[in-house]
Design a protein around this motif. Sequence first.
Motif, PDB file in Angstrom:
ATOM      1  N   LYS A  42      -1.881   6.653  -1.206  1.00  0.00           N
ATOM      2  CA  LYS A  42      -3.001   7.021  -2.276  1.00  0.00           C
ATOM      3  C   LYS A  42      -3.492   5.447  -2.398  1.00  0.00           C
ATOM      4  O   LYS A  42      -4.975   5.523  -2.258  1.00  0.00           O
ATOM      5  CB  LYS A  42      -2.399   7.349  -3.323  1.00  0.00           C
ATOM      6  CG  LYS A  42      -3.347   7.753  -4.580  1.00  0.00           C
ATOM      7  CD  LYS A  42      -3.726   8.834  -5.166  1.00  0.00           C
ATOM      8  CE  LYS A  42      -4.629   8.970  -6.235  1.00  0.00           C
ATOM      9  NZ  LYS A  42      -5.955   8.741  -5.618  1.00  0.00           N
ATOM     10  N   ARG A  43      -2.990   4.465  -2.711  1.00  0.00           N
ATOM     11  CA  ARG A  43      -3.631   3.143  -3.017  1.00  0.00           C
ATOM     12  C   ARG A  43      -3.218   2.190  -1.957  1.00  0.00           C
ATOM     13  O   ARG A  43      -2.289   1.790  -1.711  1.00  0.00           O
ATOM     14  CB  ARG A  43      -2.889   2.860  -4.362  1.00  0.00           C
ATOM     15  CG  ARG A  43      -3.626   1.727  -5.002  1.00  0.00           C
ATOM     16  CD  ARG A  43      -2.679   1.201  -6.090  1.00  0.00           C
ATOM     17  NE  ARG A  43      -2.876   1.821  -7.327  1.00  0.00           N
ATOM     18  CZ  ARG A  43      -3.914   1.626  -8.333  1.00  0.00           C
ATOM     19  NH1 ARG A  43      -5.068   1.002  -8.003  1.00  0.00           N
ATOM     20  NH2 ARG A  43      -3.992   2.409  -9.339  1.00  0.00           N
ATOM     21  N   LYS A  60      -6.305   0.415  -0.405  1.00  0.00           N
ATOM     22  CA  LYS A  60      -7.437  -0.400  -0.028  1.00  0.00           C
ATOM     23  C   LYS A  60      -7.500  -1.781  -0.530  1.00  0.00           C
ATOM     24  O   LYS A  60      -6.914  -1.939  -1.359  1.00  0.00           O
ATOM     25  CB  LYS A  60      -8.662   0.254  -0.542  1.00  0.00           C
ATOM     26  CG  LYS A  60      -9.157   1.832   0.113  1.00  0.00           C
ATOM     27  CD  LYS A  60     -10.150   2.347  -0.225  1.00  0.00           C
ATOM     28  CE  LYS A  60     -10.353   3.639   0.560  1.00  0.00           C
ATOM     29  NZ  LYS A  60     -11.412   4.304   0.195  1.00  0.00           N
ATOM     30  N   ALA A 115      -5.844  -1.310  -3.671  1.00  0.00           N
ATOM     31  CA  ALA A 115      -4.454  -1.706  -3.961  1.00  0.00           C
ATOM     32  C   ALA A 115      -4.520  -3.396  -4.405  1.00  0.00           C
ATOM     33  O   ALA A 115      -3.747  -4.068  -5.118  1.00  0.00           O
ATOM     34  CB  ALA A 115      -3.699  -1.600  -2.569  1.00  0.00           C
ATOM     35  N   ALA A 127      -5.060  -2.673  -9.630  1.00  0.00           N
ATOM     36  CA  ALA A 127      -4.914  -3.289  -8.486  1.00  0.00           C
ATOM     37  C   ALA A 127      -4.453  -4.691  -8.593  1.00  0.00           C
ATOM     38  O   ALA A 127      -4.433  -5.419  -9.744  1.00  0.00           O
ATOM     39  CB  ALA A 127      -6.276  -3.415  -7.430  1.00  0.00           C
ATOM     40  N   PRO A 140       0.779  -1.339   0.081  1.00  0.00           N
ATOM     41  CA  PRO A 140       0.074   0.133  -0.108  1.00  0.00           C
ATOM     42  C   PRO A 140       0.905   1.399   0.196  1.00  0.00           C
ATOM     43  O   PRO A 140       1.776   1.306   0.654  1.00  0.00           O
ATOM     44  CB  PRO A 140      -0.690  -0.271   1.229  1.00  0.00           C
ATOM     45  CG  PRO A 140       0.055  -0.848   2.339  1.00  0.00           C
ATOM     46  CD  PRO A 140       0.717  -2.016   1.154  1.00  0.00           C
ATOM     47  N   ASP A 144      -8.425   4.082  -8.123  1.00  0.00           N
ATOM     48  CA  ASP A 144      -7.133   4.046  -8.012  1.00  0.00           C
ATOM     49  C   ASP A 144      -6.617   4.066  -6.557  1.00  0.00           C
ATOM     50  O   ASP A 144      -5.378   4.207  -6.092  1.00  0.00           O
ATOM     51  CB  ASP A 144      -6.251   5.209  -8.807  1.00  0.00           C
ATOM     52  CG  ASP A 144      -6.800   6.588  -8.392  1.00  0.00           C
ATOM     53  OD1 ASP A 144      -7.546   6.633  -7.639  1.00  0.00           O
ATOM     54  OD2 ASP A 144      -6.534   7.590  -9.047  1.00  0.00           O
ATOM     55  N   GLU A 145      -7.641   4.008  -5.642  1.00  0.00           N
ATOM     56  CA  GLU A 145      -7.267   3.740  -3.996  1.00  0.00           C
ATOM     57  C   GLU A 145      -7.328   2.182  -4.052  1.00  0.00           C
ATOM     58  O   GLU A 145      -6.822   1.862  -2.690  1.00  0.00           O
ATOM     59  CB  GLU A 145      -8.487   4.411  -3.358  1.00  0.00           C
ATOM     60  CG  GLU A 145      -8.492   5.696  -3.357  1.00  0.00           C
ATOM     61  CD  GLU A 145      -9.247   6.728  -2.262  1.00  0.00           C
ATOM     62  OE1 GLU A 145      -9.376   7.628  -2.260  1.00  0.00           O
ATOM     63  OE2 GLU A 145     -10.220   5.749  -1.961  1.00  0.00           O
TER      64      GLU A 145
END
Length: 425
Positions: A125-126, A128, A187, A216, A122, A184-185
């Motif tokens: 920004k990314r 989740k 992962a 992701a 992670p 783009d959040e």
Amino acid sequence: MEVLTYQNTLAYAQQLDAEDPLAKYRNEFHYPQINGKDVIYFTGNSLGLQPKCTQRFVDDVMKDWRELAVEGHFYAEKPWWDYHERLAEGLGKVVGARPEEISVMNTLTVNLHLLMVSFYRPTQKRFKILCEEKAFPSDQYMLQSQVRFHGFAPNDAIIEVKKREGEHFWRTEDVLKAIEEAGDELALVLIGGVNYYNGQIFDMKEITKAGKSVGAFVGWDLAHAVGNIELNLHDWNADFAAWCSYKYMNSGPGNASGIFVHERHLGKKDIPRFEGWWGTKKETRFLMQPEFDAIETADAWQLSNPPILSVAPYLASLELFDEVGMTALIEKQKKIVSYLEFVLHEIDKEVESTFEIITPKDRGCQLSVFLHGEGRALFDYLMKNGVITDWREPNVIRLAPAPFYCSFTDMYTFGQILKQGILEK
Ligand SMILES: *Cc1c(COP(=O)(O)O)cnc(C)c1O
């Protein structure tokens, strides 16, 4: 269509058995005995029965250890130092992967953690992770602890896709929408390919595609999928997967787990990974050099020399899978599950309780059934009368008639015992 001709009679069930090309495999397994008879076994989704050939594979290892001791690593009939490699090809067929994408090591939850070291990286920004609501508890603990380990809060980082109000299954469109919204959040997508509770198959192809398209990583927990349904991990383009071997794959309690890592991640020097000596190239391993020299297969994720006594039963079981093939197993599975469904509907008409099958049509070898108006006493009755099922409070029964060793007659007989148990209440 077949359902139209199904009959809830002993003669009809016996006829289905007579026509079943897999019927002879019943003799290849050991059955617990209740009242001096083989049980009707519905819990192959929890612990598969022991194949008769397993004993020989384990005895061979014991003999080599007894007679060769350390020399067994290289001179056993199946030398231990590359014993696990014998599983890669057969397992590749079961999960739809190239042999080099497969390794066998550790146990499932351990392997998912190890794979997350590589595939959950992670950033602010990314960060989740998307999973299904009420995932198998071990998976929930794993995801929460990984998220916390990286300094995030599970509530912020874990997106659980929910079922709709009043429905018992997940809709693919809801999963895809959640992936798109996370964008783009996101992962990592990590879902159980077949849900342990309702038996639903997730659309792994579409979900993997959606996850990849937002950038992701996508991994699958295949505990309830492997040896059960058709899998095409390579073509679906999944990044990784892991599974235990003791459910539909009949390898014995707590035995070795399998992993898949897609070809595009193999042979890389810069991939983050926890490493050990069994992940280095065999040719140089025993030079005991300080530099890690990664094997160019999924074996690079292996840390330790594998537990041979745990891998041997897995190899034994795989020989049976190889002999029969997933296509034939799935064919019988569809038939036996739909016959069981038919029998349940027939019994439902004859008793006052109502059965509600919560497993959707996208299913493998499992029906989860609400037995409205029934309770734990019914489960105990079934057990006393030679039927081993899985009961979840308050009144859900999970029935997994594994095609390797369950017969159509078992389904009929189970129906009769179930009816009797309800009537006698
Ligand atoms: C059975 C199962 C497990 C079991 O994990 P172990 O690490 O083998 O104890 C994990 N996840 C799912 C989805 C399962 O069904």
